[in-house]
Structure formats: C-alpha cells, structure tokens
Scaffold this motif. Structure first.
Motif, PDB file in Angstrom:
ATOM      1  N   ILE A  38       5.438  13.994   2.285  1.00 29.61           N
ATOM      2  CA  ILE A  38       4.274  13.224   2.714  1.00 29.61           C
ATOM      3  C   ILE A  38       4.786  12.010   3.475  1.00 29.61           C
ATOM      4  CG2 ILE A  38       2.320  11.806   1.975  1.00 29.61           C
ATOM      5  CD1 ILE A  38       2.164  13.574  -0.543  1.00 29.61           C
ATOM      6  N   ILE A  39       4.287  11.806   4.695  1.00 34.34           N
ATOM      7  CA  ILE A  39       4.601  10.586   5.435  1.00 34.34           C
ATOM      8  C   ILE A  39       3.450   9.624   5.198  1.00 34.34           C
ATOM      9  CG2 ILE A  39       4.916   9.536   7.708  1.00 34.34           C
ATOM     10  CD1 ILE A  39       6.215  12.149   8.618  1.00 34.34           C
ATOM     11  N   SER A  40       3.792   8.462   4.687  1.00 33.56           N
ATOM     12  CA  SER A  40       2.796   7.451   4.359  1.00 33.56           C
ATOM     13  C   SER A  40       2.987   6.248   5.277  1.00 33.56           C
ATOM     14  CB  SER A  40       2.984   7.038   2.895  1.00 33.56           C
ATOM     15  OG  SER A  40       2.191   5.933   2.573  1.00 33.56           O
ATOM     16  N   HIS A  41       1.897   5.567   5.612  1.00 34.50           N
ATOM     17  CA  HIS A  41       1.961   4.371   6.429  1.00 34.50           C
ATOM     18  C   HIS A  41       2.331   3.183   5.554  1.00 34.50           C
ATOM     19  CE1 HIS A  41       1.078   1.708   9.740  1.00 34.50           C
ATOM     20  NE2 HIS A  41       0.294   1.001   8.957  1.00 34.50           N
ATOM     21  N   VAL A  42       3.059   2.228   6.107  1.00 33.21           N
ATOM     22  CA  VAL A  42       3.380   1.004   5.392  1.00 33.21           C
ATOM     23  C   VAL A  42       2.284  -0.013   5.701  1.00 33.21           C
ATOM     24  CG1 VAL A  42       5.015  -0.898   5.171  1.00 33.21           C
ATOM     25  CG2 VAL A  42       5.858   1.421   5.526  1.00 33.21           C
ATOM     26  N   ASP A  43       1.508  -0.387   4.699  1.00 31.06           N
ATOM     27  CA  ASP A  43       0.436  -1.354   4.931  1.00 31.06           C
ATOM     28  C   ASP A  43       0.965  -2.776   4.990  1.00 31.06           C
ATOM     29  OD1 ASP A  43      -1.685   0.447   5.136  1.00 31.06           O
ATOM     30  OD2 ASP A  43      -1.755   0.648   2.973  1.00 31.06           O
ATOM     31  N   ALA A  44       1.794  -3.133   4.046  1.00 30.53           N
ATOM     32  CA  ALA A  44       2.383  -4.476   4.041  1.00 30.53           C
ATOM     33  C   ALA A  44       3.799  -4.373   3.493  1.00 30.53           C
ATOM     34  CB  ALA A  44       1.553  -5.419   3.179  1.00 30.53           C
ATOM     35  N   LEU A  45       4.734  -4.993   4.197  1.00 33.06           N
ATOM     36  CA  LEU A  45       6.129  -4.930   3.745  1.00 33.06           C
ATOM     37  C   LEU A  45       6.282  -5.487   2.338  1.00 33.06           C
ATOM     38  CD1 LEU A  45       8.138  -5.961   6.932  1.00 33.06           C
ATOM     39  CD2 LEU A  45       7.939  -3.703   5.914  1.00 33.06           C
ATOM     40  N   THR A  46       5.452  -6.445   1.988  1.00 36.64           N
ATOM     41  CA  THR A  46       5.558  -7.049   0.659  1.00 36.64           C
ATOM     42  C   THR A  46       5.221  -6.057  -0.453  1.00 36.64           C
ATOM     43  OG1 THR A  46       3.313  -7.890   0.933  1.00 36.64           O
ATOM     44  CG2 THR A  46       5.122  -9.414   1.429  1.00 36.64           C
ATOM     45  N   ASP A  47       4.509  -4.966  -0.122  1.00 35.47           N
ATOM     46  CA  ASP A  47       4.159  -3.953  -1.128  1.00 35.47           C
ATOM     47  C   ASP A  47       5.304  -2.972  -1.390  1.00 35.47           C
ATOM     48  OD1 ASP A  47       1.630  -4.967  -1.381  1.00 35.47           O
ATOM     49  OD2 ASP A  47       0.703  -3.522  -0.020  1.00 35.47           O
ATOM     50  N   ILE A  48       6.261  -2.893  -0.475  1.00 31.16           N
ATOM     51  CA  ILE A  48       7.304  -1.865  -0.557  1.00 31.16           C
ATOM     52  C   ILE A  48       8.105  -1.927  -1.859  1.00 31.16           C
ATOM     53  CG2 ILE A  48       9.463  -1.053   0.498  1.00 31.16           C
ATOM     54  CD1 ILE A  48       6.963  -0.062   1.908  1.00 31.16           C
ATOM     55  N   PRO A  49       8.621  -3.087  -2.296  1.00 36.81           N
ATOM     56  CA  PRO A  49       9.396  -3.090  -3.556  1.00 36.81           C
ATOM     57  C   PRO A  49       8.626  -2.501  -4.733  1.00 36.81           C
ATOM     58  CG  PRO A  49       9.727  -5.146  -2.389  1.00 36.81           C
ATOM     59  CD  PRO A  49       8.629  -4.413  -1.658  1.00 36.81           C
ATOM     60  N   ARG A  50       7.346  -2.873  -4.859  1.00 34.48           N
ATOM     61  CA  ARG A  50       6.539  -2.354  -5.972  1.00 34.48           C
ATOM     62  C   ARG A  50       6.324  -0.847  -5.841  1.00 34.48           C
ATOM     63  NH1 ARG A  50       1.540  -0.911  -6.099  1.00 34.48           N
ATOM     64  NH2 ARG A  50       1.027  -1.944  -4.142  1.00 34.48           N
ATOM     65  N   LEU A  51       5.996  -0.379  -4.647  1.00 33.06           N
ATOM     66  CA  LEU A  51       5.764   1.051  -4.441  1.00 33.06           C
ATOM     67  C   LEU A  51       7.019   1.867  -4.735  1.00 33.06           C
ATOM     68  CD1 LEU A  51       3.635   0.844  -1.173  1.00 33.06           C
ATOM     69  CD2 LEU A  51       2.814   1.407  -3.465  1.00 33.06           C
ATOM     70  N   LEU A  52       8.184   1.357  -4.349  1.00 29.89           N
ATOM     71  CA  LEU A  52       9.446   2.051  -4.638  1.00 29.89           C
ATOM     72  C   LEU A  52       9.746   2.032  -6.140  1.00 29.89           C
ATOM     73  CD1 LEU A  52      11.578   0.705  -1.656  1.00 29.89           C
ATOM     74  CD2 LEU A  52      10.884   3.092  -2.002  1.00 29.89           C
ATOM     75  N   ARG A  53       9.525   0.893  -6.791  1.00 29.96           N
ATOM     76  CA  ARG A  53       9.781   0.769  -8.231  1.00 29.96           C
ATOM     77  C   ARG A  53       8.891   1.710  -9.029  1.00 29.96           C
ATOM     78  NH1 ARG A  53       8.532  -4.174  -8.612  1.00 29.96           N
ATOM     79  NH2 ARG A  53       6.439  -3.905  -9.474  1.00 29.96           N
ATOM     80  N   GLU A  54       7.617   1.820  -8.618  1.00 28.17           N
ATOM     81  CA  GLU A  54       6.657   2.668  -9.331  1.00 28.17           C
ATOM     82  C   GLU A  54       6.743   4.130  -8.898  1.00 28.17           C
ATOM     83  OE1 GLU A  54       2.901   0.785  -8.577  1.00 28.17           O
ATOM     84  OE2 GLU A  54       3.388  -0.965  -9.823  1.00 28.17           O
ATOM     85  N   GLN A  55       7.634   4.450  -8.009  1.00 28.40           N
ATOM     86  CA  GLN A  55       7.838   5.794  -7.462  1.00 28.40           C
ATOM     87  C   GLN A  55       6.585   6.352  -6.780  1.00 28.40           C
ATOM     88  OE1 GLN A  55       9.961   8.125 -10.610  1.00 28.40           O
ATOM     89  NE2 GLN A  55      11.314   8.574  -8.881  1.00 28.40           N
TER      90      GLN A  55
END
Length: 197
Positions: A38-55
């Motif tokens: 699945i290719i997902s759009h990045v809405d905000a760079l600040t969300d990336i650490p949380r999204l990666l941590r939560e898998q």
C-alpha cells in the motif's frame, strides 16, 4: 521473506509514489511475491515517528530528515528542482531568467517545500509561493494541468523527465545555484530485526 503474506505500507511524501512506487513494488514482488503493498500519502512529517512506531506505516520516504533517536534513515534519492511548463508556453521557451520567473503564476503541490541554504533560491521560492494560482494535492495531477494552462511548476528534474514521456511538457534549468536535495528512507529502529521488513 519469500513466504510472507504481509501487507507493507509505505508512506511517500510529495509524489505519492509517482517516481518510486513502481521500482519499490518490483523489488518487493521479487523478494516477497506473496505480499501486498500500500502506498500511503504523508500528511504531516511530524506524524511519521508515531505512524512508524505504531506500525501503521512500515517505511516512510520523505524529503527531510526527521530528527528522532528511534528512527533509522538511509539516503535513497538525489534530486534538483527545475522549471516545468507546457510545450508551446507563450513566454518560457528556454532556461528562464529570475525576472521572467517573477512575472509568472504557479501551479503548486500542496505541502511541498523547496529548502535550500542558498539565499537567492530561498528568496525566489518565497516569491513563487506568493504567486501560486493553483494548488493540487498530488504531483501526479501536475502534468495534466500544466499541459492545459500557462502556469509554471517547480519540481524535481527527474519527475519532469519521466512525465515528458507521456505529457506535452518541457523542463528548464532554474537560474540559481541550488544544493542537491535528498529523499530519505525511514523506519523505526525497534523493527530493524523484523525478517519481513
């Protein structure tokens, strides 16, 4: 990895997979033929650490380094920004001057940023942002709209070169010194030993 049936979610900023999606999919298909992507759009760079941590995202590809001690990064793409216009543009038919660019209106991808330590380039980007006439959600809409208008877009040269194969657009050099930009591959350190990942 060959036997995994896992769904991998890859967040890709700016181009939403226009340039890298096919190459990543082919590699995944070769390494893990039973998986799904699945290719997902990045809405905000600040969300990336949380999204990666939560898998919720397995891998992120972004233009900027995200400073977080739990994230691993690897450079994956170099690019320079160029000017894109439709073929037959009434004013820009060769590498434009600064004055010519200041007179144009711009087509812009939402949340795209062009950062540089070169003051002249940064000043130009600020003025171009003030002259945005049409903003779009994804780079994939840019060549269609460029080919139908007299607007100017600023995009990675590699994107424009790929788009020129399918759309009547041209690429020109910016009249500024600019540093090479990098995209980075980012993942969460706690999943580095995950065989599938």
């Amino acid at each position: 990895a060959k036997s995994t049936r896992r769904t991998f979610t890859i967040a890709i900023a700016y181009g939403s997979g226009y340039l890298l999606g096919g190459a990543i999919f082919k590699r995944l298909e070769a390494e893990a033929p039973n998986s799904r992507m699945i290719i997902s759009h990045v809405d905000a760079l600040t969300d990336i650490p949380r999204l990666l941590r939560e898998q919720k995202v397995d891998i992120a590809i972004t233009k900027s380094n995200i400073v977080d001690p739990m994230l691993e990064i690897e450079f994956c793409l170099e690019f320079k920004i160029a000017v894109a216009v439709r073929k037959g543009h009434p004013r820009i038919t060769q590498d434009p001057t600064v004055e010519e660019l200041h007179r144009e209106k711009y087509l812009w991808v939402h949340d795209s940023t062009h950062e540089s330590e070169v003051p002249e380039f940064q000043d130009f980007i600020r003025k171009a942002e003030e002259a945005i006439q049409l903003e779009v959600p994804s780079v994939s809409t840019v060549p269609v709209l460029l080919s139908q208008t007299d607007l100017v877009a600023l995009m990675p040269w590699s994107f424009i070169e790929r788009m020129k194969d399918c759309y009547p657009i041209e690429a020109y050099q910016l009249p500024f010194q600019q540093l090479t930009n990098h995209s980075v591959l980012t993942w969460h350190r706690s999943f580095s030993q995950d065989p599938a990942l």
